[in-house]
Design an enzyme around this catalytic site. Structure first.
Site, mmCIF file in Angstrom:
data_model
loop_
_atom_site.group_PDB
_atom_site.id
_atom_site.type_symbol
_atom_site.label_atom_id
_atom_site.label_comp_id
_atom_site.label_asym_id
_atom_site.label_seq_id
_atom_site.Cartn_x
_atom_site.Cartn_y
_atom_site.Cartn_z
ATOM 1 N N TRP A 1 -57.374 79.885 66.478
ATOM 2 C CA TRP A 1 -56.811 78.749 67.247
ATOM 3 C C TRP A 1 -57.744 78.467 68.418
ATOM 4 C CZ3 TRP A 1 -53.164 76.562 64.483
ATOM 5 C CH2 TRP A 1 -52.557 75.418 65.004
ATOM 6 N N ASP A 2 -57.393 77.522 69.283
ATOM 7 C CA ASP A 2 -58.325 77.270 70.389
ATOM 8 C C ASP A 2 -58.191 78.302 71.512
ATOM 9 O OD1 ASP A 2 -56.022 76.195 71.466
ATOM 10 O OD2 ASP A 2 -56.831 74.199 71.841
ATOM 11 N N TRP A 3 -57.342 79.298 71.322
ATOM 12 C CA TRP A 3 -57.267 80.429 72.246
ATOM 13 C C TRP A 3 -57.263 81.757 71.510
ATOM 14 C CZ3 TRP A 3 -53.179 81.833 69.612
ATOM 15 C CH2 TRP A 3 -52.247 80.873 69.228
ATOM 16 N N ASN B 1 -45.086 71.397 65.753
ATOM 17 C CA ASN B 1 -45.873 71.155 66.957
ATOM 18 C C ASN B 1 -46.899 70.053 66.714
ATOM 19 O OD1 ASN B 1 -47.146 71.989 69.661
ATOM 20 N ND2 ASN B 1 -48.868 72.232 68.258
ATOM 21 N N GLU B 2 -46.723 68.934 67.369
ATOM 22 C CA GLU B 2 -47.729 67.864 67.488
ATOM 23 C C GLU B 2 -48.082 67.140 66.194
ATOM 24 O OE1 GLU B 2 -51.041 69.566 69.698
ATOM 25 O OE2 GLU B 2 -49.959 69.380 71.576
ATOM 26 N N GLU C 1 -45.579 70.576 77.412
ATOM 27 C CA GLU C 1 -46.890 71.240 77.445
ATOM 28 C C GLU C 1 -47.783 70.524 78.439
ATOM 29 O OE1 GLU C 1 -49.292 71.788 73.992
ATOM 30 O OE2 GLU C 1 -47.662 72.559 72.756
HETATM 31 C C1 BMA Z 1 -51.608 71.996 72.347
HETATM 32 C C2 BMA Z 1 -50.891 73.196 71.778
HETATM 33 C C3 BMA Z 1 -51.814 74.149 71.137
HETATM 34 C C4 BMA Z 1 -53.106 74.253 71.879
HETATM 35 C C5 BMA Z 1 -52.993 73.705 73.262
HETATM 36 C C6 BMA Z 1 -54.268 73.751 74.042
HETATM 37 O O1 BMA Z 1 -52.154 71.204 71.404
HETATM 38 O O2 BMA Z 1 -49.842 72.788 70.967
HETATM 39 O O3 BMA Z 1 -52.037 73.769 69.812
HETATM 40 O O4 BMA Z 1 -53.530 75.562 71.883
HETATM 41 O O5 BMA Z 1 -52.574 72.383 73.229
HETATM 42 O O6 BMA Z 1 -55.258 72.964 73.464
#
Ligand code: BMA
Length: 898
Positions: A198-200, A469-470, A566
């Site tokens: 993932w991005d983390w 999610n998204e 978020e």
């Molecule tokens: C959103 C989250 C994650 C991601 C975060 C940071 O898109 O739902 O998918 O890690 O932002 O980019």
């Protein structure tokens, strides 16, 4: 019917009842051991169940280093490309074999596997979130049996599914960005989506039996008690407790009869029902009991800080007609009502979006939860879960969103959330992808959703179900190049989240709302056919907001929204955390290691630019010298940015602009915790250490807060924010300081009512004028800052102190390094707590205390120091003496770095 007294001594974990027998096949049952081998047999090592392949190979020494060490996510990727077979033998006695029905139950298989018992294929698995039950009466034999679970590499399996699907049309995205150092097509598997990176987080596409494995045997007219659900609805003055009892038997069992009994630890009459149950689908039986409880017998369950978290024991017993108890389960339940309010906003456009608990509107404060470890078997570590959730509570959070790219968390997680009063917004496990909708996939999802909703049903903490999610936003904004086939992908979206998941959720749980996505416009998205024109509308639903270019310390750069689910900024974890998985030469911003740990495309440059907007990063002679300051600055930037955003969202509670924006009722920053030691948006490091952001969160989420801000017109505004349910009389003290003196140049106090559950503006006026009147000269923004305290009637601090820096911290006048020393460290009132007295000769900013060898938390950190002496507490997680602690603490503040 055969009634045998089953005595399967050493084999059985439990064998309480004459009609059922349970044989654990976990590693704890010692009649034989599990082993795991690769396809060509070149590796064969002992295995642990529950567990997983990376853990087993590490324990056996095949993997010689910690999996998170340096580049091991890449070095050890070969593990996930192999096909592994887990196997063991086990002994079954005659009495067990005599039972009418025998089932082999896998509570968690990660992920694609074929199961063989005594060389006979008994079934397949392809969803790690599903419990699998295989009838094995005809296969299991007296004496020794052999069980084999043959896993297919999930990377290969995902690729194959993708290729098969692509024959008609591809399900996008075709892969994750290169910077993720990940694997492709995880969306084709029902596996933790972040396990492919993932991005983390890193890619460790594991394989294994991550939950228990059990052999159940029972007679023909009883069944396995699999799940008990419980939810309470308040009808007038009575709680109607609905208790669902779910049993499973062989597909050929046409009915079971029995007595179903529920006992609540309150002096209400237990309910008992005698019934003959017919299967609702082959092998599946269920019944519902109703219990009526007078309202006044029950203490309500409340979220953190709004009341107590009273839980009651509910026991359910299932007996046969001869009163043999053959199944029982105990749950801890709570009594509370929940509503997701989407109603027209007074005199504005759009709809509200907020949670009401026990009829009280709740401002949701908290963060987003990701898995605490990339290996599923490690993600439920009780100590870590407790550390992370109690840190959330300590920061005044009342809600966490279990994000859809991770896992449905362990029972312990939800139990602790119940006990700590942390509301759970539960995503289903779909994130940042389009998904297949072939019938096998949908069938599997149905099973997953049914089982998970039943498992989590009784937890009062769980308040919202969300489809994904998204993915609404991804389709609308063409994130993955789907726009040329928008209608096709939209139809798939509706098939999955609206036509498959939603009816299951609503049938299983009539007490909680289901929203299709996050972010979403809620009802408005539904009205617009589920993919709204603008899923990020500030007039409806929730919003995710990321902007790494605009000045993140300026509140006027954030969108008004009904609910910010978020928003976030990155930082790096402490040197200590990074050192644990690196060598000294890795610890520079320019190293391959630091680049490798940054998965967000362009992340490190973005971070540098964000820092440079606010802080002066001088030219260091060497990158080694710069690195600790970079980490310190990144954490300051993250803390200040999220503070700014969160206070903005909290102030938005009582705001309603002329075009209908405002009435914000949620602030969940991205993200609470870390999956490994790398750049991320988290406020808690891997293992639980608090970043500066988490200390800030404990202040900006406080139930009462004085919150200053400056408008685009240069006006200073002071708001008092309260989550308390009653009014309080307060005294506000505003002080103006010069950076070069511990004595304020100006101080003014005024009395105000802190209005319950709302935000009150108590001051508005030109900032420059205010400073000039306070005695600061023309370039006041460079030489002065403001400090705010709020006191209750008896003179105690009622809110954390707050501050406002009118000018850029890069251009301050008379801002010089303070000499800060530790005057004393003395034992506190409780074991392993300490009182630390520090002394300064000047005002100091972002004072950061580090006890890097001693895990624990300070009562405050990253603070503004304006008095000559100051006390902070330290809560050590390990036994330590005052001297050891004193010797370990280092202190830094901003001016030291200039
Ligand atoms: C959103 C989250 C994650 C991601 C975060 C940071 O898109 O739902 O998918 O890690 O932002 O980019």
């Amino acid at each position: 019917m055969i009634r045998t007294i089953t005595l399967i001594a050493a084999l059985l974990c439990t064998s309480i009842y004459s009609e059922t027998a349970i044989h654990s096949l976990d590693s704890s049952s010692t009649d034989s051991a599990w082993t795991v081998r690769n396809a060509n047999g070149s590796i064969e090592v002992p295995a642990v169940v529950p567990g997983g392949i990376y853990t087993d190979l590490r324990a056996a020494g095949v993997l010689t280093q910690d999996i998170y060490y340096r580049f091991n996510d890449i070095n050890y990727r070969w593990v996930s490309r192999e096909n592994w077979t887990y196997s063991r033998n086990f002994i079954v006695e005659e009495e067990f074999i005599q039972m009418d029905q025998i089932f082999l139950v896998f509570h968690g298989v990660d992920t694609v596997a074929s199961v063989y018992l005594n060389d006979k294929h008994i079934g397949n698995t392809d969803n790690m979130f599903v419990r699998y039950s295989f009838p094995v009466k005809s296969v299991v034999q007296r004496g020794e049996n052999r069980l084999e679970v043959r896993f297919e590499s999930s990377i290969t399996a995902a690729e194959q599914q993708y290729q098969k699907q692509a024959l008609t049309y591809p399900v996008l995205p075709t892969c994750v960005p290169d910077e993720y150092r990940g694997e492709c097509h995880v969306n084709h598997l029902r596996k933790m989506q972040a396990s492919f990176s993932w991005d983390w987080g890193p890619a460790f596409p594991s394989a294994g039996l991550w939950k228990k494995v059990v052999l159940y045997a029972f007679v023909s007219d009883v069944a396995i008690l699999q799940e008990v659900t419980a939810s309470a609805k308040l009808i007038d003055n009575t709680w109607l407790l609905q208790i669902g009892i779910f049993l499973e038997a062989g597909k050929d069992i046409l009915q079971i009869s029995g007595k179903f009994e529920a006992i609540l630890e309150l002096d209400v009459i237990p309910v008992t029902e005698e019934a003959v149950l017919l299967p609702n689908e082959p092998g599946q039986f269920n019944t519902t009991l109703y219990m009526q409880i007078p309202k006044d017998k029950v203490e309500l369950w409340w979220p953190n800080e709004l009341g107590s978290q009273k839980l009651y024991n509910l026991s359910v017993r299932v007996k046969d007609n001869n009163d043999y108890i053959y199944g029982q389960m105990s749950l801890k339940i709570g009594f509370r009502t929940i509503e997701l309010v989407q109603e027209p906003v007074e005199s504005g456009e759009g709809l509200t979006f907020y949670i009401k608990i026990n009829n009280v509107p709740i401002f949701s404060k908290g963060s987003n939860w990701i898995p605490s470890h990339v290996l599923p078997e490690k993600s439920a570590d009780p100590d870590i879960i407790y550390t992370l959730l109690s840190s959330a509570k300590a920061a005044h959070m009342n809600m966490l969103r279990v994000w859809g790219g991770g896992m449905y968390e362990s029972d312990l997680f939800y139990q602790l959330a119940d006990e700590l009063g942390i509301l759970i917004w539960q995503d289903f496990m779909f994130a940042c992808s389009l998904y297949p909708t072939n019938s096998e996939f949908l069938q599997s999802v149905k099973k997953e959703v049914t089982q998970q909703v039943r498992r989590l049903h009784h937890h009062p903490s769980v308040v919202i179900w969300a489809g994904n999610n998204e993915n609404e936003a991804a389709l609308r904004d063409n994130w993955y190049g789907s726009s040329s086939r928008f209608d096709l992908y939209k139809a798939d979206y509706i098939k999955l989240y609206v036509d498959t998941i939603r009816p299951v959720v609503l049938a299983e749980d009539s007490t909680r709302p289901y929203i299709v996505s996050s972010p979403t416009n809620g009802i408005e998205s539904e009205r617009e056919g589920y993919i709204a024109e603008n899923p990020y509308s500030s007039l409806y639903g929730d919003v995710h907001y990321y902007n790494y270019i605009a000045d993140a310390w300026n509140p006027n750069n954030y969108p008004n929204t009904r609910f910010a689910s978020e928003y976030g900024f990155q930082s790096f974890p402490s040197l200590k955390s990074l050192s644990e998985v690196s060598i000294p030469s890795d610890l520079i911003m320019q190293s391959a290691f630091i680049d490798h740990r940054q998965h967000h495309p362009g992340g490190n440059s973005e971070l540098r630019l964000e820092i440079l907007q606010h802080l002066q990063l001088r030219n260091y002679e060497t990158p080694e010298e710069e690195f600790p300051t970079f980490i310190y600055f990144a954490q300051i930037n993250q803390a200040m940015s999220i503070k700014t955003a969160t206070e903005f969202y909290r102030r938005g509670r009582s705001l309603l602009t002329s075009d209908g924006q405002g009435v914000t009722m949620g602030a969940l920053y991205w993200q609470l915790n870390d999956i490994w030691q790398g750049a991320s948006w988290s406020s808690l490091e891997f293992g639980g250490k608090w970043k500066m952001l988490h200390y800030f969160a404990r202040n900006f989420f406080a139930p009462a807060l004085v919150s200053p801000s400056v408008t685009t017109d240069g006006d200073l505004q002071i708001h008092l924010i309260s989550d308390y349910l009653e009014d309080k009389e307060t005294m506000l003290r505003v002080s103006v300081y010069r950076w070069n003196s511990l004595d304020p140049v100006h101080q003014r106090s005024s009395a105000h009512t802190l209005h319950n559950a709302s935000v009150t503006k108590v001051f508005s006026g030109n900032l420059q004028t205010y400073l000039n009147n306070a005695g600061c000269e023309q370039n006041a923004v460079k030489s002065c800052f403001l400090h705010f305290s709020l006191f209750s009637e008896n003179g105690d601090n009622i809110s954390p102190d707050n501050f406002l820096f009118p000018g850029s911290l890069k251009e301050l006048t008379d801002f010089e390094a303070a000499t800060i020393t530790i005057k004393s460290v003395t034992p506190g009132r409780e074991a392993n707590t300490f009182e630390i007295t520090i002394e300064t000769n000047r005002v100091a900013l972002f004072v950061w205390l580090e006890a890097s060898d001693i895990p624990g938390e300070f009562s405050d950190n990253g603070f503004l120091l304006i008095t000559q002496t100051w006390k902070v507490e330290f809560n050590a997680k390990e036994e330590v003496t005052s001297e050891q602690l004193k010797g370990n603490i280092t202190i830094i503040s901003l001016a030291d770095t200039y």
